[in-house]
Structure formats: structure tokens, C-alpha cells
Design an enzyme around this catalytic site. Structure first.
Site, short mmCIF file in Angstrom:
data_model
loop_
_atom_site.label_atom_id
_atom_site.label_comp_id
_atom_site.label_asym_id
_atom_site.label_seq_id
_atom_site.Cartn_x
_atom_site.Cartn_y
_atom_site.Cartn_z
N HIS A 101 0.87 -1.18 0.00
CA HIS A 101 0.00 0.00 0.00
C HIS A 101 0.91 1.23 0.00
O HIS A 101 2.03 1.17 0.49
CB HIS A 101 -0.87 0.08 1.26
CG HIS A 101 -1.78 -1.07 1.48
ND1 HIS A 101 -1.37 -2.24 2.08
CD2 HIS A 101 -3.11 -1.23 1.23
CE1 HIS A 101 -2.40 -3.07 2.18
NE2 HIS A 101 -3.47 -2.49 1.67
N ASP A 104 2.25 2.06 3.35
CA ASP A 104 3.19 1.08 3.91
C ASP A 104 4.62 1.56 3.71
O ASP A 104 5.47 1.37 4.58
CB ASP A 104 3.09 -0.28 3.20
CG ASP A 104 1.75 -0.96 3.36
OD1 ASP A 104 1.04 -0.63 4.32
OD2 ASP A 104 1.44 -1.83 2.53
#
Length: 439
Positions: A101, A104
Site C-alpha cells: 500500500h 506502507d
């Protein structure tokens, strides 16, 4: 690279007699099965979020993991340290792909502009890491569910400004995915649902979500992204009810907005069981509808009613999963991403490897068993025999439209039709499958 995994060497295949817990017993990447290597069939990926972002906390307790990149400090320095650790892990594990993501890999910062700047810097870092290691990106996505701004959804939020914020994240994440050579882009609607119908306009929210999907597809074609757009179905959690409940629901949604030829599904095992389906069911449904894209490999706990994201360990379950995938021709742009995490008390660096090694060995052995089923495809022969009547004159005329309800009723009466019952032979077929699995 970080020193976090300094005492762990690259994981090797050592065969079924191996006693080394940091070795593969079944996953032999270059072993040929049905004309392709295991590596090509399985297309394994490890994820950024569970392995390098989750601190080991839960709703009842604080973090248990002592990860150097999760400590307090300069956020961008921690992001660089996290990238070092992640690519060290991916490389030593031997997976060809990874997934992330946007949040992340980079801190959100305190504004949208800061997010864009931080993310761009870390995409540069990931590009360099890919060049150094040979790792590839299976898919990227935007986290439009964790930040409190998304408490009432992203695409389905009652505030169009929140929609616009999410669209900005998706715009940047799609660009990064394309730049990094990502083979897919995933949309997971974690907050795209409702908690109560008392304050929800279902028609309005479906229209908003449908328009967001259309915008994603339009942008894909505008920038020339060659990968596949994927939706990941899930029935609930974190919301009470999500609009992408399961594969069949997603298909109806895509048909409504004219997207059924543009978007496929990323199926997660634990999401399938939360929806009351088997993992095999969701894959078979996707392949039958032309929606099969990729897999998030994990398992749930049958005694728990939530998404536990445990590593897959059932060869029995996954043999049937692999059978459906092989029967449909295998992956194209998709693969097996381990959307799985170690348990909260599994705090050692080695535990990350143990979980993935077990999952990879499970899927490799399942592939081997499923390949045997394909080579001796008793199931397909039984199915063909069971539906053989539909390839004969009457069946063909019904499906082609040559019969109306009236003419078919007349034919049945004139012919004095008297169908004869035939056994479904379920128990026999179950025994055959067990013969392949437990040989």
C-alpha cells in the site's frame, strides 16, 4: 541492507528429508510441472504491510514486536530502514514478487502535499531496490481505509472532499505501480460499506463507488498502464456490510457500471470463508465469470468470526484451489501474495520466515497434487458425462433459443418425456480426490 536478518541465509530447497526449519521441503522453484516451473505457476509474493508495518498490537493490547524501523524517530529515516529490511527479507525468502500500500512504504505526513512528496521519494528508493535485487512488483494499492478521514468510507464517503483525497492517493499509487513495473493494481474497499442503514443512502453510495471505479479504469487507459485492475471482495470487517461482498456480488456491481470487461478480482481465502463460501467456490465462480485475477493466500480460523490472516497450511484445501486455477489456464498477471501474518507472540525474525516457508511449501505440494488431477482428470470427465444431454439436440435447441417456453412444453408433451434419475456420485468423487491428495 539492515542487520535485522543478518543471521539468516537465503532459503534453499532441501527436499522432504530436510530437518532444517529454514529450508523448503516442497517448493523447488525450478522444478517443471505441466510444462512450467513451480516459480512460474505460483508467482509468489510477500506483502509489505503485515511483515513490516504491523507492530504486533491488537484491540486488547499494545505492540509486541521490537522492530527497529517501527521505533520513534524521523519518519522518512524509518521508511528507509523499513525498505532495507523488507528487501533483505524478500530476497532471502526467494519470492519473485512483493506488494504494498502507498502508506506502507512512506509516511503520510501532515498534509496531502507532504504525502505526495514522501511517497515520491520512497518510490525512488523502491525502484533502486528492485534494480539491485531483481524483485518485481506484483501489485500496488492505496490505503484509503486506515486514516480517520476514511471512517465513513473513501469512495462512498458522504463528503466529496474525502472522495477527492482518496482519488489523489489512488492517482499517485497507480502512477507508482506503473513506474515500478507492477503487473496489477488492487482496489480494496475496506470502508466501502455501512454500519447502519439509518444514516446510509445505498443508491448514492453505489453511484459514488461506481464512478470511482470508472475513473480508475479511465486513468489506466490514459496513462497506458498494461496491468490488470483488481477488486478484492470481502463481506464485512471493518464495516458491518461491504459492497464488494463476494465475487458474485462484485460481478453484479461491475455489470451495473459497464466494467465487467475491465476489472477482475483478487480473491482472499479468509474473505471467502467470512462470506460463507469455500476458497474453491470463490475461485470457481471467478473463473466461470471471466473475473479471475490474483490470490491473497492465507487462511482463517473456523472457530473465529473475523479475518485472522494466518498462513495457509492445508494441502487438502489448496489442492482444490490449485486444481481450479490450473483448469482455468493458470495465472496471467496475478499470483499468490501471502496476505498472512505471524501470530502476536511470534516475535523473532525467524518467525517471519517460518510462516512464509510453510505457506510456500503448502502451495507447492498442492500444485503437485493438482497437476496429477489435471493429468488424470476424472472430475472433468464426470462433469462432461453429467451434462452430456446439453450437447445433444434438445439441449442445444433450448440454449440457442430455438425453443420458447410454449414450444418446449409442446415437445415435452408430444414426446411423453420421462426423465430418469442419475446419481451425482459425490462420495465416489470425494474418494478419488483424496486418492490424489494422500497418495
Amino acid at each position: 541492507m539492515t542487520e535485522f536478518f543478518k543471521n539468516i541465509n537465503k532459503i534453499q530447497f532441501e527436499g522432504t528429508d530436510a530437518i532444517n526449519p529454514l529450508a523448503f521441503r516442497h517448493y523447488d522453484a525450478e522444478r517443471m510441472i505441466l510444462g512450467k516451473s513451480m516459480k512460474e505457476h505460483l508467482r509468489f509474493a510477500a506483502c509489505y504491510w503485515h511483515n513490516f508495518c504491523w507492530p504486533g498490537s491488537d484491540v486488547f493490547g499494545a505492540a509486541t514486536f521490537d522492530r527497529p524501523w517501527l521505533q520513534s524517530g524521523n519518519a522518512m529515516e524509518m521508511a528507509h530502514m523499513k525498505a532495507d529490511a523488507a528487501f533483505d527479507f524478500f530476497s532471502k525468502l526467494g519470492v519473485p514478487y512483493y506488494c504494498f500500500h502507498d502508506t506502507d512504504i512512506a509516511p503520510e505526513g501532515t498534509s496531502l502535499k507532504e504525502y505526495v512528496n514522501n511517497f515520491a521519494q520512497m518510490v525512488d528508493v523502491l525502484e533502486q531496490k528492485q534494480d539491485e535485487t531483481g524483485l518485481k512488483l506484483l501489485w500496488g494499492t492505496a490505503n484509503a481505509f486506515s486514516n480517520p478521514r476514511y471512517m465513513s468510507g473513501a469512495g462512498t464517503n458522504p463528503d466529496p472532499k474525502v472522495f477527492a483525497y482518496a482519488a489523489t492517493q489512488i492517482f499517485n499509487a497507480m502512477g507508482a505501480t506503473q513506474r515500478l513495473g507492477g503487473e496489477n493494481y488492487v482496489l480494496w474497499g475496506g470502508r466501502e460499506g455501512y454500519e447502519t442503514l439509518l444514516n446510509t443512502d445505498l443508491r448514492q453510495e453505489r453511484e459514488q463507488l461506481g464512478r470511482l471505479m470508472q475513473m480508475v479504469v479511465e486513468h489506466k487507459h490514459k496513462i497506458g498502464f498494461k496491468g490488470t485492475i483488481l477488486i478484492e471482495p470481502k463481506p464485512q470487517e471493518p464495516t458491518k456490510h461491504q459492497y464488494d461482498y463476494d465475487t458474485a456480488t462484485v460481478y453484479g456491481f461491475l455489470k451495473q457500471f459497464g466494467l465487467e470487461n475491465e476489472i477482475k478480482v483478487n480473491i482472499e481465502a479468509n474473505h471467502a470463508t467470512l462470506a460463507g463460501h469455500s476458497f474453491q467456490h470463490e475461485i470457481a465462480t471467478a473463473t466461470s465469470l471471466g473475473l479471475f485475477g490474483s490470490i491473497d493466500a492465507n487462511r482463517g480460523d473456523p472457530q473465529l468470526g473475523w479475518d485472522t490472516d494466518q498462513f495457509p497450511n492445508s494441502v487438502e484445501e489448496n489442492t482444490l484451489v490449485m486444481y481450479e486455477i490450473l483448469k482455468a489456464g493458470g495465472f496471467t498477471t496475478g499470483g499468490f501474495n501471502f496476505d498472512s501474518h505471524v501470530r502476536r507472540p511470534s516475535i523473532d525474525a525467524e518467525d517471519l520466515f517460518y510462516g512464509h516457508i510453510g505457506g510456500m511449501d503448502t502451495m507447492a505440494l498442492a500444485l503437485e497434487r493438482a497437476a496429477n488431477m489435471i493429468e488424470n482428470d476424472v472430475l472433468s470427465k464426470n462433469i462432461a458425462q453429467r451434462y452430456a444431454g446439453w450437447n445433444e439436440d434438445l439441449g442445444k435447441k433450448i440454449l440457442s433459443g430455438d425453443h420458447s417456453l410454449e414450444t418446449l412444453a409442446k415437445f415435452a408433451l408430444d414426446s411423453n418425456i420421462a426423465p430418469v434419475k442419475e446419481s451425482g456420485r459425490q462420495e465416489h468423487l470425494e474418494n478419488i480426490v483424496n486418492g490424489f491428495i494422500y497418495k
